[in-house]
Design a protein around this motif. Structure first.
Motif, mmCIF file in Angstrom:
data_model
loop_
_atom_site.group_PDB
_atom_site.id
_atom_site.type_symbol
_atom_site.label_atom_id
_atom_site.label_comp_id
_atom_site.label_asym_id
_atom_site.label_seq_id
_atom_site.Cartn_x
_atom_site.Cartn_y
_atom_site.Cartn_z
ATOM 1 N N UNK A 86 0.827 -1.209 0.000
ATOM 2 C CA UNK A 86 0.000 0.000 0.000
ATOM 3 C C UNK A 86 0.864 1.263 0.000
ATOM 4 N N UNK A 87 1.920 1.263 0.810
ATOM 5 C CA UNK A 87 2.776 2.451 0.916
ATOM 6 C C UNK A 87 3.457 2.775 -0.417
ATOM 7 N N UNK A 88 4.046 1.753 -1.053
ATOM 8 C CA UNK A 88 4.745 1.997 -2.317
ATOM 9 C C UNK A 88 3.759 2.345 -3.430
ATOM 10 N N UNK A 89 2.591 1.714 -3.408
ATOM 11 C CA UNK A 89 1.573 1.994 -4.424
ATOM 12 C C UNK A 89 1.098 3.441 -4.339
ATOM 13 N N UNK A 90 0.884 3.926 -3.110
ATOM 14 C CA UNK A 90 0.463 5.315 -2.938
ATOM 15 C C UNK A 90 1.525 6.257 -3.486
ATOM 16 N N UNK A 91 2.799 5.976 -3.192
ATOM 17 C CA UNK A 91 3.889 6.815 -3.707
ATOM 18 C C UNK A 91 3.923 6.814 -5.229
ATOM 19 N N UNK A 92 3.609 5.672 -5.842
ATOM 20 C CA UNK A 92 3.669 5.547 -7.300
ATOM 21 C C UNK A 92 2.375 5.982 -7.972
ATOM 22 N N UNK A 93 1.376 6.394 -7.195
ATOM 23 C CA UNK A 93 0.103 6.805 -7.771
ATOM 24 C C UNK A 93 -0.683 5.655 -8.367
ATOM 25 N N UNK A 94 -0.551 4.479 -7.762
ATOM 26 C CA UNK A 94 -1.215 3.278 -8.269
ATOM 27 C C UNK A 94 -2.392 2.901 -7.373
#
Length: 282
Positions: free
Chosen positions: A257-265
């Motif tokens: 979730x954290x990396x996805x939010x950063x990547x706009x996914x």
């Protein structure tokens, strides 16, 4: 929009579900069989014995060269119930250790996929000095070199990638510092794999040195200690193992979730929907 980070998470959950299913079989049927043996035998007797063998590698082939060391492992009816509990604990411990290995593979893969789609981050993270498009195997190799003890390097990289990841380090559902818990689990996993559950002085020193991180409190919350064959071991019931794996699963989702939010996914994941057969089985 498809989320290219979803694949490693789903592969992780697939493997974890397999491990938990195998543990459930052992935990459900081994005690039942032991109870059956006790019920249908009135007198104590030896149920099973096991020897081990070796061959002298320095003698010529085809000689009579099978030697039995002077050790024998025997199980008696009078001890089968306690032995079964210890075997279920052993399987629970091995399941947790294997789940940790699955998590490590997931952590490496999701960061690899993120950096493969965002190569400029390799410079920001100081993994590269110049902008290059690298194959997956090279990126993963750099991450492995940067992983550090107990994967602290990968956690550090994820912190640099995601503000969301840093924000919920302690402000989370479990109300614990999730990084401290994961470091403790890493040390426990080492005991389970390399010391065959036996609690070592090194592990006790770790708990003592990390009092400020509530390591002893976290350990006692999820693990037990039991004297088995004159050695103090980490002891786990299947329910405790399941709880630990749920925490590990939650950490994996937190990373996703954290990396996805950063990547706009998108952060949605497919959720299990019981079929008629599943409901009937329950």
């Amino acid at each position: 929009m498809n989320n290219y980070l979803l694949s490693p998470l789903e592969e992780y959950f697939k493997e974890i579900c397999f491990l938990k299913g195998k543990l459930h079989i052992v935990a459900a049927y081994l005690p039942d069989y032991c109870n059956y043996l006790i019920k249908n035998n009135s007198e104590d007797r030896e149920l099973n014995s096991s020897l081990t063998t070796f061959r002298d590698l320095t003698v010529k082939p085809k000689s009579d060269n099978l030697v039995i060391p002077n050790f024998c492992y025997s199980i008696y009816l009078s001890s089968i119930s306690e032995e079964a509990k210890n075997l279920v604990s052993r399987e629970s411990c091995l399941t947790v250790a294997q789940a940790y290995e699955v998590f490590e593979s997931f952590f490496l893969q999701i960061l690899t996929d993120y950096l493969r789609y965002n190569p400029s981050k390799l410079i920001e993270l100081k993994l590269l000095k110049v902008n290059l498009i690298l194959p997956e195997v090279e990126i993963k190799g750099m991450l492995i070199k940067s992983s550090g003890k107990n994967n602290k390097g990968l956690i550090s990289i994820t912190k640099k990638i995601s503000d969301h990841f840093k924000t919920h380090e302690s402000k989370n559902y479990f109300s614990v510092n999730i990084f401290h818990w994961f470091d403790l689990l890493s040390m426990v996993r080492h005991v389970l794999v390399h010391n065959r559950q036996v609690i070592s002085n090194t592990f006790l020193d770790y708990l003592e040195k990390n009092k400020c991180n509530k390591s002893i409190e976290l350990f006692d919350r999820q693990f037990e200690r039991k004297k088995i064959d004159d050695r103090v071991c980490i002891y786990l019931t299947p329910d405790k193992a399941s709880d630990i794996i749920t925490w590990l699963n939650s950490f994996a989702h937190y990373i996703f979730k954290s990396i996805s939010i950063d990547a706009g996914l998108p952060i949605d994941i497919p959720i299990f929907t019981p079929t008629g057969a599943d409901i009937h089985q329950k």
